[in-house]
Design a protein around this motif. Structure first.
Motif, short mmCIF file in Angstrom:
data_model
loop_
_atom_site.label_atom_id
_atom_site.label_comp_id
_atom_site.label_asym_id
_atom_site.label_seq_id
_atom_site.Cartn_x
_atom_site.Cartn_y
_atom_site.Cartn_z
N GLY A 116 0.79 -1.22 0.00
CA GLY A 116 0.00 0.00 0.00
C GLY A 116 0.81 1.27 0.00
O GLY A 116 0.28 2.35 0.28
N PHE A 173 2.08 3.23 -2.27
CA PHE A 173 1.73 4.32 -3.18
C PHE A 173 0.49 5.06 -2.73
O PHE A 173 0.35 6.26 -2.98
CB PHE A 173 1.53 3.78 -4.60
N ARG A 174 -0.43 4.35 -2.07
CA ARG A 174 -1.65 5.00 -1.58
C ARG A 174 -1.50 5.48 -0.14
O ARG A 174 -2.39 6.11 0.40
CB ARG A 174 -2.83 4.03 -1.67
N GLY A 175 -0.38 5.18 0.47
CA GLY A 175 -0.16 5.54 1.86
C GLY A 175 0.28 7.00 2.01
O GLY A 175 0.13 7.82 1.11
N SER A 176 0.82 7.28 3.16
CA SER A 176 1.25 8.65 3.48
C SER A 176 2.63 8.93 2.91
O SER A 176 3.36 8.02 2.50
CB SER A 176 1.28 8.84 4.99
N ARG A 235 6.05 6.39 2.01
CA ARG A 235 6.88 6.37 0.79
C ARG A 235 8.32 6.78 1.11
O ARG A 235 9.26 6.23 0.53
CB ARG A 235 6.28 7.31 -0.26
N LYS A 272 -0.57 6.06 -7.23
CA LYS A 272 -1.65 5.92 -6.26
C LYS A 272 -3.01 5.72 -6.94
O LYS A 272 -3.95 5.20 -6.32
CB LYS A 272 -1.71 7.14 -5.35
N ASP A 273 -3.12 6.13 -8.22
CA ASP A 273 -4.38 5.99 -8.94
C ASP A 273 -4.45 4.72 -9.77
O ASP A 273 -5.47 4.44 -10.41
CB ASP A 273 -4.59 7.20 -9.87
N SER A 301 -4.51 0.58 -10.54
CA SER A 301 -5.22 -0.53 -9.92
C SER A 301 -4.31 -1.26 -8.95
O SER A 301 -3.08 -1.09 -8.98
CB SER A 301 -5.72 -1.50 -10.98
N THR A 302 -4.89 -2.09 -8.11
CA THR A 302 -4.10 -2.86 -7.14
C THR A 302 -3.08 -3.74 -7.86
O THR A 302 -1.91 -3.82 -7.45
CB THR A 302 -5.02 -3.73 -6.27
N GLN A 329 -0.28 -1.59 -9.27
CA GLN A 329 0.62 -1.13 -8.20
C GLN A 329 1.57 -2.23 -7.78
O GLN A 329 2.76 -1.98 -7.55
CB GLN A 329 -0.21 -0.64 -7.00
#
Length: 371
Positions: A124, A126-129, A133, A279-280, A282-283, A286
């Motif tokens: 996670g 890329f979608r995290g804080s 990263r 972050k945009d 797909s799973t 990513q």
């Protein structure tokens, strides 16, 4: 070749005592969840710089019910013997390093063993804080530049001192100048390390083949890193950081913390095939992008040092890949050279390796060769 031919553990996690002979090929560990597969990868990660792939404290890795100490030792394909021990003598936890039977240092060990890893906790990122990263990227930097850990520790200490000074509500200028000089010194080193690795990483990304693991465009968002990337020297970056903190004392005093600096920098990643921020994606995209970055980092290390590739630790990386992507991953690993350690719940996940890897079954601290 960077590969282990023997791994020995004493009182590490769920292993009271283990001696594992290896033949230098890639290592595929399979077994039920909780059997101890990741514990083996964590043990190998202790041979590199930093706190290992779980970022655990030294005492946390001791086997439950043991006296509290532990040892990880290995023989490399070049016949170097390396070892790391948790020493509790004197009541404090201390990491003791040995190289070829003699006392050594983590820095000397890091020159011999470089390690890159991927764990499910990174999925996670890329979608995290930004801190997620930054932590992910600094781990890559550490593999390239072991002294990065020392610079980061100095930076954290100096920032805590500055924050404590700010919280008092009255800042003595001379005292603040001294603290900020130490903060700027380590901050400039961190920024230069990050910039250097970014350039190596992007070059390795370009050199990788097109395929199942898409290429990324990576950049760093931070004033100090931007200065390093445009070629500013240490002195210029040092002065820029020191001036920033001098000018922002009043604002930071109101906030009670240091707002600007390398501790706020971020890693930006673009999924090149679509041009979209990672972050945009797909799973699945990513995951493939993340694997591609790890492979690029290993490639960069090999090229940068003009030597063997690092050890590659991939925890459950193959589990969510389709058969074609698994085969592509194994082919890239073999092309890279060195030795990879992979985990999975089932042996069939590694079938595409063929005889290029040895499969070992892990079951509650017991390891047997696959039939």
């Amino acid at each position: 070749m960077t590969a282990l031919t023997r791994l020995s553990l004493t009182d590490f996690r769920n292993y009271a005592s283990l001696t594992l002979p290896l033949d230098g090929r890639h290592v595929c560990l399979y077994g039920a969840n909780g059997a101890g597969k990741t514990n083996l990868l964590e043990a190998v990660s202790q041979l590199g710089p930093g706190r290992g792939l779980r970022s655990s404290t030294l005492p946390e890795m001791a086997r439950s019910g043991s006296a509290g100490g532990w040892t990880v030792a290995a023989t490399l394909a070049d016949e170097h013997r390396v070892g790391v021990t948790l020493d509790l003598t004197g009541g404090s936890a201390k990491r003791v390093v040995r190289l070829d039977g003699a006392p050594s240092t983590a820095t000397e060990l890091a020159e011999i063993v470089r390690i890159v890893w991927l764990t499910p906790n990174m999925d996670g990122v890329f979608r995290g804080s930004a801190s997620d990263r930054r932590r992910f990227y600094d781990r890559l930097v550490l593999a390239h530049t072991p002294s990065h850990a020392t610079a980061s520790s100095r930076y954290e200490r100096a920032m805590r001192e500055r924050n404590a000074l700010l919280e008092r509500g009255h800042v003595d200028p001379a005292w603040a100048d001294a603290i900020e000089a130490r903060l700027a010194e380590s901050g400039a080193e961190i920024a230069i390390n990050r910039a250097h690795v970014l350039e190596s990483l992007q070059a390795a990304i370009e050199a990788r083949p097109e395929g199942h693991f898409p290429k990324a465009d990576v950049s760093l968002e931070g004033e100090a890193e931007a200065a390093a990337l445009r070629g500013d020297d240490f002195k210029t970056i040092f002065e820029m950081l020191a001036e920033t903190w001098r000018k922002t004392r009043r604002r930071d005093m109101a906030a009670g913390r240091t707002i600007d600096g390398p501790h706020r920098s971020d890693l930006a990643v673009i999924h090149r095939p679509t041009g979209a921020p990672a972050k945009d994606a797909s799973t699945g995209q990513q995951k493939a992008l993340l694997i591609g970055l790890i492979l690029a980092s290993a490639t960069a290390l090999k090229a940068e040092r003009d030597g063997p590739p690092p050890l590659l630790l991939l925890d459950e990386a193959a589990a969510h890949l389709d058969p074609d992507r698994r085969a592509a991953l194994f082919d890239e690993i073999c092309a890279l050279g060195g030795q990879a350690w992979l985990t999975g719940t089932e042996k069939f996940l590694f079938d595409a390796f063929g005889d290029r890897a040895q499969a070992l079954r892990v079951d509650g601290g017991t390891i047997t060769a696959a039939g």
